[in-house]
Design a protein around this motif. Sequence first.
Motif, PDB file in Angstrom:
ATOM      1  N   ALA A 139       0.866  -1.186   0.000  1.00  0.00           N
ATOM      2  CA  ALA A 139       0.000   0.000   0.000  1.00  0.00           C
ATOM      3  C   ALA A 139       0.899   1.231   0.000  1.00  0.00           C
ATOM      4  CB  ALA A 139      -0.922   0.003   1.209  1.00  0.00           C
ATOM      5  N   PRO A 140       1.560   1.537  -1.128  1.00  0.00           N
ATOM      6  CA  PRO A 140       2.580   2.597  -1.152  1.00  0.00           C
ATOM      7  C   PRO A 140       1.990   3.985  -0.941  1.00  0.00           C
ATOM      8  CG  PRO A 140       2.103   1.804  -3.374  1.00  0.00           C
ATOM      9  CD  PRO A 140       1.403   0.884  -2.430  1.00  0.00           C
ATOM     10  N   ASP A 141       2.756   4.813  -0.227  1.00  0.00           N
ATOM     11  CA  ASP A 141       2.377   6.197   0.063  1.00  0.00           C
ATOM     12  C   ASP A 141       3.114   7.130  -0.897  1.00  0.00           C
ATOM     13  OD1 ASP A 141       1.773   8.665   1.088  1.00  0.00           O
ATOM     14  OD2 ASP A 141       2.796   8.378   3.008  1.00  0.00           O
ATOM     15  N   PHE A 142       2.373   7.862  -1.723  1.00  0.00           N
ATOM     16  CA  PHE A 142       2.954   8.797  -2.673  1.00  0.00           C
ATOM     17  C   PHE A 142       2.682  10.251  -2.275  1.00  0.00           C
ATOM     18  CE2 PHE A 142       3.049   4.962  -5.113  1.00  0.00           C
ATOM     19  CZ  PHE A 142       4.052   5.120  -6.054  1.00  0.00           C
ATOM     20  N   SER A 143       2.341  10.491  -1.026  1.00  0.00           N
ATOM     21  CA  SER A 143       1.910  11.829  -0.616  1.00  0.00           C
ATOM     22  C   SER A 143       3.049  12.836  -0.552  1.00  0.00           C
ATOM     23  CB  SER A 143       1.198  11.766   0.737  1.00  0.00           C
ATOM     24  OG  SER A 143       2.062  11.267   1.745  1.00  0.00           O
ATOM     25  N   HIS A 144       4.312  12.381  -0.498  1.00  0.00           N
ATOM     26  CA  HIS A 144       5.437  13.307  -0.371  1.00  0.00           C
ATOM     27  C   HIS A 144       6.310  13.366  -1.612  1.00  0.00           C
ATOM     28  CE1 HIS A 144       4.498  13.910   3.838  1.00  0.00           C
ATOM     29  NE2 HIS A 144       4.515  12.594   4.034  1.00  0.00           N
ATOM     30  N   TRP A 196      18.434  19.170  -0.697  1.00  0.00           N
ATOM     31  CA  TRP A 196      17.416  19.295  -1.734  1.00  0.00           C
ATOM     32  C   TRP A 196      16.707  17.948  -1.912  1.00  0.00           C
ATOM     33  CZ3 TRP A 196      19.678  22.637  -6.330  1.00  0.00           C
ATOM     34  CH2 TRP A 196      19.837  23.957  -5.880  1.00  0.00           C
ATOM     35  N   HIS A 197      15.395  18.014  -2.080  1.00  0.00           N
ATOM     36  CA  HIS A 197      14.570  16.808  -2.140  1.00  0.00           C
ATOM     37  C   HIS A 197      14.333  16.376  -3.572  1.00  0.00           C
ATOM     38  CE1 HIS A 197      12.672  18.010   1.993  1.00  0.00           C
ATOM     39  NE2 HIS A 197      13.916  17.597   2.091  1.00  0.00           N
ATOM     40  N   ASN A 198      14.648  15.140  -3.842  1.00  0.00           N
ATOM     41  CA  ASN A 198      14.393  14.561  -5.153  1.00  0.00           C
ATOM     42  C   ASN A 198      12.926  14.139  -5.254  1.00  0.00           C
ATOM     43  OD1 ASN A 198      14.250  11.845  -6.821  1.00  0.00           O
ATOM     44  ND2 ASN A 198      15.910  13.089  -7.651  1.00  0.00           N
ATOM     45  N   GLY A 199      12.354  14.293  -6.425  1.00  0.00           N
ATOM     46  CA  GLY A 199      10.929  14.048  -6.587  1.00  0.00           C
ATOM     47  C   GLY A 199      10.480  12.621  -6.396  1.00  0.00           C
ATOM     48  N   PHE A 200      11.406  11.661  -6.441  1.00  0.00           N
ATOM     49  CA  PHE A 200      11.040  10.261  -6.285  1.00  0.00           C
ATOM     50  C   PHE A 200      11.182   9.778  -4.841  1.00  0.00           C
ATOM     51  CE2 PHE A 200      11.563  10.234 -10.885  1.00  0.00           C
ATOM     52  CZ  PHE A 200      10.559   9.363 -11.286  1.00  0.00           C
ATOM     53  N   GLU A 201      11.557  10.663  -3.934  1.00  0.00           N
ATOM     54  CA  GLU A 201      11.761  10.259  -2.540  1.00  0.00           C
ATOM     55  C   GLU A 201      10.433  10.226  -1.798  1.00  0.00           C
ATOM     56  OE1 GLU A 201      16.298  12.041  -2.163  1.00  0.00           O
ATOM     57  OE2 GLU A 201      14.580  13.283  -1.584  1.00  0.00           O
ATOM     58  N   HIS A 202      10.132   9.079  -1.211  1.00  0.00           N
ATOM     59  CA  HIS A 202       8.867   8.920  -0.501  1.00  0.00           C
ATOM     60  C   HIS A 202       8.928   9.517   0.902  1.00  0.00           C
ATOM     61  CE1 HIS A 202       6.849   6.187  -3.433  1.00  0.00           C
ATOM     62  NE2 HIS A 202       8.105   5.998  -3.802  1.00  0.00           N
ATOM     63  N   ASP A 203      10.118   9.665   1.450  1.00  0.00           N
ATOM     64  CA  ASP A 203      10.321  10.347   2.732  1.00  0.00           C
ATOM     65  C   ASP A 203      11.505  11.291   2.540  1.00  0.00           C
ATOM     66  OD1 ASP A 203      10.833  11.220   5.314  1.00  0.00           O
ATOM     67  OD2 ASP A 203      10.590   9.239   6.234  1.00  0.00           O
ATOM     68  N   PRO A 204      11.259  12.483   1.988  1.00  0.00           N
ATOM     69  CA  PRO A 204      12.373  13.368   1.608  1.00  0.00           C
ATOM     70  C   PRO A 204      13.274  13.772   2.769  1.00  0.00           C
ATOM     71  CG  PRO A 204      10.328  14.084   0.584  1.00  0.00           C
ATOM     72  CD  PRO A 204       9.958  13.033   1.570  1.00  0.00           C
ATOM     73  N   GLU A 205      12.716  14.036   3.926  1.00  0.00           N
ATOM     74  CA  GLU A 205      13.538  14.456   5.067  1.00  0.00           C
ATOM     75  C   GLU A 205      14.497  13.342   5.485  1.00  0.00           C
ATOM     76  OE1 GLU A 205      13.729  17.368   6.361  1.00  0.00           O
ATOM     77  OE2 GLU A 205      12.023  18.360   5.398  1.00  0.00           O
ATOM     78  N   GLU A 206      13.978  12.125   5.577  1.00  0.00           N
ATOM     79  CA  GLU A 206      14.834  11.002   5.948  1.00  0.00           C
ATOM     80  C   GLU A 206      15.837  10.701   4.842  1.00  0.00           C
ATOM     81  OE1 GLU A 206      16.449   7.812   8.145  1.00  0.00           O
ATOM     82  OE2 GLU A 206      15.353   9.642   8.659  1.00  0.00           O
TER      83      GLU A 206
END
Length: 305
Positions: free
Chosen positions: A162-167, A247-257
């Motif tokens: 159940a993947p999360d794509f919210s970030h 900087w956050h890459n667009g494919f990262e599901h948890d950008p901060e981590e």
Amino acid sequence: MNLQNTSHPDRQGSDELVPSRYALRIGEIDVLVVSDGVLPLPTAMLAHNADPAVRAAWLDDMFLPPDAFDWPLNVVVVSSGRQTILIDAGLGLDPDLHLPRAGQLIKRLEAAGIDLAAVTDVVLTHMHMDHIGGLLVDGVKDRLHPDLRIHVAAAEVKFWEAPDFSHVSMPPGFPDALRAAAKRFRKEYDSQLLLFEEEYEVAPGVVVSRTGGHTPGHSVVRLASGGDRLMFAGDAVFPVGFEHPDWHNGFEHDPEEAARVRVRLMQELAATSELLVATHMPFPSVGRVAVAGDAFRWVPVFWDY
């Protein structure tokens, strides 16, 4: 299988005008970096949390186009002891995404003289489509060894239920394509998956470790032999991440981590001087990390001819 013998193109091979494989040795371990091609993506995906003007200035400094550029796709083949290990499997073929210059892995393995049936293990850094798609190309499964072992973090398999794509910040169509690829991959290869929790030795000197961040089960592969070391960092490291690791890459599901993982890994690489290869660094993606003030610096190796 001695991968060192595959670095020189055969005269019967393709008419490609650029190199697509690069061989090196890590102690007694043979390594072959293979280009799966490139895929064009919006430059905003490099840093969707950055000021657009600052991002544009970085692209200009790097002589890159402002709107879209070609992301490299790299895969690694490792020979250790009696095992031949494929680390990630490239994009494969998805006609709905219109990416004709990607998904080159299978033909390039053939051009390198690597028989798919000789591959004993596959290690997946994570289950994004550009890391599993080569295994989904028509006819590939039938050519693989029936006892093939596919190593992937248990957290990664769980995530894709159940993947999360919210970030994330992906182009239209990519989330659906990623979900579909992961679902099909589980259906095709579920019985061959060997799950690990945090760390697992796949072969002598070949250790896969879960980092999380990019996806919950994202992992890196460390090679060590005879005093030499190399890390395949998967999607933990991107070109822009040296100067701007936050900087956050667009494919990262948890950008901060993912940013925390990126900094930790590059600090480790800078301290040890070990070699780095990553999926989306320019081919052949072999180099080292140096510290540059509060950021980092990419130092590519000189090609060994």
